[in-house]
Design an enzyme around this catalytic site. Structure first.
Site, mmCIF file in Angstrom:
data_model
loop_
_atom_site.group_PDB
_atom_site.id
_atom_site.type_symbol
_atom_site.label_atom_id
_atom_site.label_comp_id
_atom_site.label_asym_id
_atom_site.label_seq_id
_atom_site.Cartn_x
_atom_site.Cartn_y
_atom_site.Cartn_z
ATOM 1 N N LYS A 28 32.445 -0.049 -43.083
ATOM 2 C CA LYS A 28 31.834 -1.284 -43.590
ATOM 3 C C LYS A 28 31.587 -1.172 -45.097
ATOM 4 O O LYS A 28 31.424 -0.067 -45.605
ATOM 5 C CB LYS A 28 30.486 -1.521 -42.893
ATOM 6 C CG LYS A 28 30.575 -1.951 -41.451
ATOM 7 C CD LYS A 28 29.194 -2.241 -40.894
ATOM 8 C CE LYS A 28 29.280 -2.669 -39.432
ATOM 9 N NZ LYS A 28 29.957 -3.950 -39.237
ATOM 10 N N ARG A 83 31.822 -3.635 -28.291
ATOM 11 C CA ARG A 83 32.546 -4.046 -27.087
ATOM 12 C C ARG A 83 33.113 -2.850 -26.349
ATOM 13 O O ARG A 83 33.314 -2.889 -25.141
ATOM 14 C CB ARG A 83 33.633 -5.051 -27.466
ATOM 15 C CG ARG A 83 34.658 -4.502 -28.411
ATOM 16 C CD ARG A 83 35.460 -5.589 -29.107
ATOM 17 N NE ARG A 83 34.662 -6.307 -30.109
ATOM 18 C CZ ARG A 83 35.094 -7.367 -30.793
ATOM 19 N NH1 ARG A 83 36.307 -7.838 -30.587
ATOM 20 N NH2 ARG A 83 34.310 -7.949 -31.675
HETATM 21 N N1 BES Z 1 27.466 -4.565 -35.355
HETATM 22 C C1 BES Z 1 28.566 -5.304 -35.845
HETATM 23 C C2 BES Z 1 28.299 -6.800 -35.843
HETATM 24 C C3 BES Z 1 27.386 -7.313 -36.910
HETATM 25 C C4 BES Z 1 27.850 -7.533 -38.188
HETATM 26 C C5 BES Z 1 26.094 -7.637 -36.594
HETATM 27 C C6 BES Z 1 27.007 -8.051 -39.141
HETATM 28 C C7 BES Z 1 25.256 -8.172 -37.544
HETATM 29 C C8 BES Z 1 25.708 -8.372 -38.821
HETATM 30 C C9 BES Z 1 29.789 -5.060 -34.988
HETATM 31 O O1 BES Z 1 29.922 -3.792 -34.472
HETATM 32 C C10 BES Z 1 30.973 -5.300 -35.862
HETATM 33 O O2 BES Z 1 31.158 -4.556 -36.785
HETATM 34 N N2 BES Z 1 31.738 -6.322 -35.552
HETATM 35 C C11 BES Z 1 32.876 -6.662 -36.330
HETATM 36 C C12 BES Z 1 34.007 -6.963 -35.386
HETATM 37 C C13 BES Z 1 35.324 -7.131 -36.076
HETATM 38 C C14 BES Z 1 35.792 -5.803 -36.614
HETATM 39 C C15 BES Z 1 36.299 -7.693 -35.081
HETATM 40 C C16 BES Z 1 32.530 -7.890 -37.166
HETATM 41 O O3 BES Z 1 31.875 -8.801 -36.664
HETATM 42 O O4 BES Z 1 32.885 -7.895 -38.340
HETATM 43 MN MN MN Z 2 30.814 -2.475 -35.825
#
Ligand code: BES
Ligand code: MN
Ligand code: ZN
Length: 499
Positions: free
Chosen positions: A274, A348
């Site tokens: 991230k 997931r």
């Molecule tokens: N924990 C994150 C989702 C998230 C992001 C929650 C920002 C709150 C704020 C999750 O694990 C994630 O990283 N999801 C990705 C999925 C994508 C790679 C398909 C996302 O939402 O960017």
């Molecule tokens: Mn994630």
């Protein structure tokens, strides 16, 4: 906080820091309160006449009365009478809670005697949630006294009200909100401390105190069960993953409901790392876990007539040298092979094993999962509602209705066949992401659907609501919100066998 229900005119303001609270509809003057002394009635009327206080949403006025029977009168606005709801009372109470803190109020008399239409317990909820603070890491301010909270709250009701019922309802409301505050505390705790082992210890603690059953699977046990989706996520971390199951058992022949919470105690994204900005917020990636575990705090207390299985797959998502790679393929508990296209879609993956295992092992009549699953749900709904998706309309409808009552809104999103095709795998059964920028909250749910079989299932994507609540007076935007605890407890209680 002790709650007492009091009828009739006999009020003894014996305690030192008593505050009389009168909620007021917008422009609904003169005030109706038998508890007020005449002089104060005149002062408050003058505030209204001069338009200093009109009873609008968010308004409050605290009048100190050093020589009076109560030490302060607080009037709080409820907004328009026609639009008044439980949420309006909750929010007014949030505003009041802030003033209680400022004026160091320890005893409150809430005058509800002229308003049998109010769901008074919502006011208590707003106070208990509004008084939550998280200051365990800070040293006390040198020259200011330690903060204090309301210890005693007396609700004044009319002579015709059912005092005993209200008393019981109030006790319940306070307990549920304390459970929600528990979830907020787990989530706010720094991720170097709140790791999978700490979550497991918390669950074990609930079991030890309540006598319900707690099972914690370690890496070896997960490996022998074939939970490779979860284990793949854990590979990059020095912290061992934990698979936590907490069971409240009522009767063998009763309905069983499973609640499953995403327990990623820190999500760096893994190799698909991230951006640095706001990455610290990914300590909140266990808010689903915190919600389901703390729901159990209330469940073991209320002992409802149904079985509840609480399941938390917990791991960190880190970048260690054994970390899972994009391109890896893993086989989940139910035999489905998953192509990892993005290691940041890890929630997931841990849920895949958790859902499949829960369905297989506990055969629940319904399964509800809570997860901070996607940034996409924040794009879709902002911080005002969680997305709800699933395979059973009746289940989703009943959850939405409960959420409306508790002020934890859910918005039903579709899970049509077309979306399910977006995550078909190229080299495996399923891919862990769909096409970039396309309905991410839905493809996340479509992925989970492959692991629940025919079990009625609902998925709550709480990424937008689990922290950073905007303009909710009883929730601070700096902390986790405890979203889901009040909703789940009330919903579970509604699912009991009729007695
Ligand atoms: N924990 C994150 C989702 C998230 C992001 C929650 C920002 C709150 C704020 C999750 O694990 C994630 O990283 N999801 C990705 C999925 C994508 C790679 C398909 C996302 O939402 O960017
Ligand atoms: Mn994630
Ligand atoms: Zn995550």
């Amino acid at each position: 906080m002790r709650v007492t229900v009091l009828k009739g005119p006999e009020i003894a303001y014996a305690e030192a820091e008593t505050c009389l609270v009168i909620p007021v509809y917008e422009r609904d003057f003169p005030l109706m309160s038998n508890a007020l002394v005449n002089e104060d009635e005149l002062i408050l009327q003058a505030l209204f006449d001069k338009e200093v206080f009109l009873g609008k949403t968010g308004e409050a006025y605290c009048l100190p009365r050093p020589t009076g029977p109560y030490k302060a009168v607080l009037i709080v606005g409820l907004g328009k009478k026609e639009a008044c709801s439980a949420e309006a009372l909750r929010r007014a109470a949030g505003v009041a809670a802030e003033l209680f803190r400022k004026h160091r109020v320890t005893h409150v008399y809430l005058d509800a005697s002229h308003h049998p239409e109010w769901p008074v317990t919502a006011f208590l909820e707003g106070i208990v949630l509004g008084q939550y603070d998280f200051d365990v890491y800070k040293k006390p301010e040198p020259d200011s006294p330690a903060p204090i909270k309301v210890q005693d709250l007396t609700i004044l009701v009319s002579n015709t009200a059912d005092g005993a019922a209200l008393q019981q309802e109030a006790q319940l409301a306070v307990l549920i909100c304390l459970s929600a505050n528990g979830a907020r505390h787990l989530a706010n705790t720094a991720p170097n401390e709140m790791n999978p082992s700490a979550l497991a210890a918390f669950a074990q603690g609930i079991a030890d105190e309540s006598g319900c059953e707690c099972t914690i699977l370690d890496e070896m046990q997960m490996a022998s069960l074939g939970m490779n989706a979860l284990l793949g996520v854990a590979r990059g971390s020095a912290q061992p993953p934990k698979f936590i199951v907490l069971r409240y058992h009522y009767r063998d022949d009763a309905r069983t409901i499973a609640i499953v919470g995403k327990g990623i105690t820190f999500d760096s994204g893994g190799i698909s790392i991230k951006p640095a900005e706001n990455m610290h917020e990914m300590k909140y990636d266990m808010c689903g876990a915190a919600a389901v575990l703390c729901t159990m705090l209330s469940i073991v207390e209320f002992k409802p007539k149904l079985n509840v299985v609480c399941v938390v797959p917990s791991s960190e998502n880190m970048t260690g040298d054994a970390a899972q790679r994009p391109g890896d393929i893993v086989k989940a508990y139910n035999g489905t092979t998953i192509e990892i296209l993005n290691t940041d879609a890890e929630g997931r993956l841990v849920l895949a094993d958790a859902l499949a295992y829960t369905v297989d092992k506990y055969k629940p009549d319904a399964i509800v999962d809570l997860a901070t699953l996607t940034g996409s749900v924040v794009v879709a709904l902002g911080h005002y509602a969680a997305g709800v998706l699933g395979n059973n309309e009746a289940l989703i409808t009943s959850l939405c209705e409960t959420g409306e009552k508790t002020g934890e809104r859910l918005w039903h999103l579709p899970l049509w066949e077309e979306y399910e095709r977006l995550i078909d795998g190229t080299h495996a059964d399923v891919a862990n992401i769909g096409p970039r920028g396309e309905a991410g909250v839905i493809t996340g749910a479509a992925f989970l659907k492959r692991f629940v079989g025919d079990t009625p299932w609902a998925h709550l994507d709480i990424a937008g609501t689990a922290w950073g609540a905007k303009n909710v007076p009883y929730l601070s935007d700096k902390h986790a919100s405890g979203f889901g605890v009040r909703l789940l407890v009330h919903w579970l209680l509604s699912q009991q066998e009729p007695s």
